[in-house]
Scaffold this motif. Structure first.
Motif, PDB file in Angstrom:
ATOM      1  N   ASP A   1       0.887  -1.213   0.025  1.00 42.31           N
ATOM      2  CA  ASP A   1      -0.046  -0.115  -0.071  1.00 42.31           C
ATOM      3  C   ASP A   1       0.864   1.193  -0.004  1.00 42.31           C
ATOM      4  OD1 ASP A   1       1.079  -0.303   2.594  1.00 42.31           O
ATOM      5  OD2 ASP A   1      -0.919  -0.242   3.524  1.00 42.31           O
ATOM      6  N   VAL A   2       2.204   1.003  -0.353  1.00 44.30           N
ATOM      7  CA  VAL A   2       2.991   2.351  -0.296  1.00 44.30           C
ATOM      8  C   VAL A   2       3.984   2.361  -1.570  1.00 44.30           C
ATOM      9  CG1 VAL A   2       4.807   1.322   1.217  1.00 44.30           C
ATOM     10  CG2 VAL A   2       4.536   3.800   1.003  1.00 44.30           C
ATOM     11  N   VAL A   3       4.188   3.564  -2.032  1.00 42.36           N
ATOM     12  CA  VAL A   3       5.545   3.456  -3.027  1.00 42.36           C
ATOM     13  C   VAL A   3       6.455   4.776  -2.571  1.00 42.36           C
ATOM     14  CG1 VAL A   3       6.049   4.080  -5.130  1.00 42.36           C
ATOM     15  CG2 VAL A   3       4.192   2.767  -5.179  1.00 42.36           C
ATOM     16  N   ILE A   4       7.945   4.549  -2.370  1.00 41.55           N
ATOM     17  CA  ILE A   4       8.475   5.550  -1.905  1.00 41.55           C
ATOM     18  C   ILE A   4       9.762   5.678  -3.083  1.00 41.55           C
ATOM     19  CG2 ILE A   4      10.296   6.310  -0.236  1.00 41.55           C
ATOM     20  CD1 ILE A   4       8.641   4.297   1.836  1.00 41.55           C
ATOM     21  N   LEU A   5       9.887   6.945  -3.140  1.00 44.21           N
ATOM     22  CA  LEU A   5      11.215   7.412  -4.037  1.00 44.21           C
ATOM     23  C   LEU A   5      12.180   8.043  -3.354  1.00 44.21           C
ATOM     24  CD1 LEU A   5      12.412   7.857  -6.993  1.00 44.21           C
ATOM     25  CD2 LEU A   5      11.150   9.886  -7.145  1.00 44.21           C
ATOM     26  N   SER A   6      13.287   7.616  -3.238  1.00 46.71           N
ATOM     27  CA  SER A   6      14.418   8.158  -2.356  1.00 46.71           C
ATOM     28  C   SER A   6      15.711   8.554  -3.182  1.00 46.71           C
ATOM     29  CB  SER A   6      14.965   7.235  -1.365  1.00 46.71           C
ATOM     30  OG  SER A   6      15.742   7.673  -0.574  1.00 46.71           O
TER      31      SER A   6
ATOM     32  N   LYS B   1       7.529  10.262 -13.277  1.00 47.69           N
ATOM     33  CA  LYS B   1       7.540   8.797 -14.001  1.00 47.69           C
ATOM     34  C   LYS B   1       7.142   7.650 -13.129  1.00 47.69           C
ATOM     35  CE  LYS B   1       9.559   9.558 -17.727  1.00 47.69           C
ATOM     36  NZ  LYS B   1       8.637   9.234 -19.080  1.00 47.69           N
ATOM     37  N   ILE B   2       7.332   7.687 -11.878  1.00 50.93           N
ATOM     38  CA  ILE B   2       6.831   6.684 -10.838  1.00 50.93           C
ATOM     39  C   ILE B   2       5.449   6.707 -10.587  1.00 50.93           C
ATOM     40  CG2 ILE B   2       7.165   7.759  -8.447  1.00 50.93           C
ATOM     41  CD1 ILE B   2       8.515   5.209  -7.602  1.00 50.93           C
ATOM     42  N   CYS B   3       4.925   8.088 -10.465  1.00 54.34           N
ATOM     43  CA  CYS B   3       3.362   8.090 -10.223  1.00 54.34           C
ATOM     44  C   CYS B   3       2.881   7.766 -11.580  1.00 54.34           C
ATOM     45  CB  CYS B   3       3.159   9.704 -10.131  1.00 54.34           C
ATOM     46  SG  CYS B   3       3.649   9.943  -8.262  1.00 54.34           S
ATOM     47  N   GLN B   4       3.214   8.181 -12.838  1.00 55.42           N
ATOM     48  CA  GLN B   4       2.610   7.580 -13.986  1.00 55.42           C
ATOM     49  C   GLN B   4       2.536   6.209 -14.091  1.00 55.42           C
ATOM     50  OE1 GLN B   4       5.078   9.549 -17.037  1.00 55.42           O
ATOM     51  NE2 GLN B   4       3.553  11.262 -17.070  1.00 55.42           N
ATOM     52  N   ARG B   5       3.757   5.566 -13.546  1.00 57.90           N
ATOM     53  CA  ARG B   5       3.645   3.936 -13.682  1.00 57.90           C
ATOM     54  C   ARG B   5       2.657   3.515 -12.778  1.00 57.90           C
ATOM     55  NH1 ARG B   5       4.721   0.078 -17.058  1.00 57.90           N
ATOM     56  NH2 ARG B   5       5.670  -2.042 -16.027  1.00 57.90           N
ATOM     57  N   LEU B   6       2.460   4.034 -11.549  1.00 60.71           N
ATOM     58  CA  LEU B   6       1.497   3.556 -10.559  1.00 60.71           C
ATOM     59  C   LEU B   6       0.125   3.734 -10.970  1.00 60.71           C
ATOM     60  CD1 LEU B   6       0.968   2.770  -7.295  1.00 60.71           C
ATOM     61  CD2 LEU B   6       0.859   5.324  -6.962  1.00 60.71           C
ATOM     62  N   PHE B   7      -0.144   4.792 -11.447  1.00 57.76           N
ATOM     63  CA  PHE B   7      -1.602   4.876 -11.862  1.00 57.76           C
ATOM     64  C   PHE B   7      -1.875   4.082 -13.162  1.00 57.76           C
ATOM     65  CE2 PHE B   7      -1.533   8.363  -8.969  1.00 57.76           C
ATOM     66  CZ  PHE B   7      -3.054   8.457  -8.441  1.00 57.76           C
ATOM     67  N   SER B   8      -0.843   3.710 -14.014  1.00 57.63           N
ATOM     68  CA  SER B   8      -1.058   3.059 -15.432  1.00 57.63           C
ATOM     69  C   SER B   8      -1.272   1.760 -14.793  1.00 57.63           C
ATOM     70  CB  SER B   8       0.182   3.157 -16.108  1.00 57.63           C
ATOM     71  OG  SER B   8       1.285   2.592 -15.797  1.00 57.63           O
ATOM     72  N   ILE B   9      -0.790   1.118 -13.637  1.00 60.14           N
ATOM     73  CA  ILE B   9      -0.938  -0.191 -13.367  1.00 60.14           C
ATOM     74  C   ILE B   9      -2.274  -0.363 -12.412  1.00 60.14           C
ATOM     75  CG2 ILE B   9      -0.161  -1.957 -11.836  1.00 60.14           C
ATOM     76  CD1 ILE B   9       2.893  -1.001 -12.531  1.00 60.14           C
ATOM     77  N   LEU B  10      -2.532   0.597 -11.510  1.00 60.03           N
ATOM     78  CA  LEU B  10      -3.628   0.301 -10.902  1.00 60.03           C
ATOM     79  C   LEU B  10      -4.887   1.082 -11.076  1.00 60.03           C
ATOM     80  CD1 LEU B  10      -1.912   0.446  -7.259  1.00 60.03           C
ATOM     81  CD2 LEU B  10      -2.482  -1.480  -8.861  1.00 60.03           C
TER      82      LEU B  10
END
Length: 266
Positions: free
Chosen positions: A105-110, A128-137
């Protein structure tokens, strides 16, 4: 899971790509972190999610690392508040400077080490990471968003010998405290945004800090309550507002004279 693949309207990316803040000749950033906590759908399968996030062409070269918390049963992790919203898998870039941490239930970019700039590296990576998150879910319920920057000011690079060189003054019972000290305070910047600022001399700074560090400014901007954000545009828009709040806090402590002295000249 049904991929929706949301489309950004013209100019959506410009929410991230702004340049209306001062840039220092040598930044003080030791680590920058962006976090999205979310409620997955009922048919969400964590292993498939991790696989699809890892399968992105942009992160093909990243090394997957199973984190120790993954050995704790899921039921236990969900029942213990200290273990909730913790990632169990980490994808690490070849140079070790970027890590993407994934949980159910979490994605973290560091980003650690060389920051590389918001427009050029970190803001781009958030997008990029948010685009990937929403494209999958597809559409998800965002529970929490966070943007945190840990800054180490140094005597050799920034000419800061301690709190007396900054816009920091602490009085207790008519006596000034010049150090060592650690101070934390919360500021409300408006709807959906609040910040926790931690100021400390090196005696109270945790983790590895560079030589010649004299003062640490740790700014954690996060949502306050239910952010009511369900789409990619809303997350990106929030990230930009959080960045503005982070900069406001950082430069108010640094002070206008230091800002002008350390500003990038071209």
């Amino acid at each position: 899971m049904t991929p929706i693949g949301p489309k950004l309207g013209a100019g959506a990316g410009r929410l991230i790509m702004t340049t209306n803040f001062p840039t220092l000749e040598t930044d003080a950033i030791r680590e920058a972190v962006f976090e999205v906590r979310f409620d997955p759908s009922k048919d969400f399968i964590p292993e498939i999610f991790y696989g699809r996030m890892s399968d992105s062409e942009e992160w093909k070269s990243y090394k997957p690392v199973r984190l120790p918390i993954a050995d704790i049963p899921d039921a236990v992790r969900r029942s213990e508040s200290s273990l909730q919203h913790k990632p169990i898998l980490e994808l690490v870039s070849p140079d070790g400077g970027t890590a993407i941490r994934l949980g159910p239930d979490v994605v973290i970019l560091s980003r650690r080490g060389e920051y590389g700039g918001w427009n050029e590296v970190f803001g781009h990576s958030i997008e990029k990471i948010c685009q990937r998150l929403f494209s999958i879910l597809g559409e998800i319920r965002v529970r929490r968003l966070g943007l945190r920057y840990i800054n180490a000011l140094r005597s050799d690079l920034h000419g800061i010998s301690g709190p007396k060189d900054l816009q920091v003054k602490i009085d207790v019972a008519d006596s000034s405290i010049n150090g060592p000290f650690s101070l934390s305070f919360v500021s409300n910047a408006g709807s959906q945004v609040e910040s926790l600022t931690r100021l400390s001399t090196t005696e109270f700074a945790g983790g590895a800090i560079p030589d010649h560090t004299t003062f640490v400014i740790d700014i954690d901007v996060r949502t306050n309550g239910d952010p009511k954000i369900k789409d990619l545009r809303g997350v990106i828009d929030w990230a930009q507002r959080a960045r503005a709040e982070k900069n406001e806090r950082f430069f108010s402590v640094l002070g206008s004279k230091n800002t002008e002295r350390l500003r990038k000249k071209n």
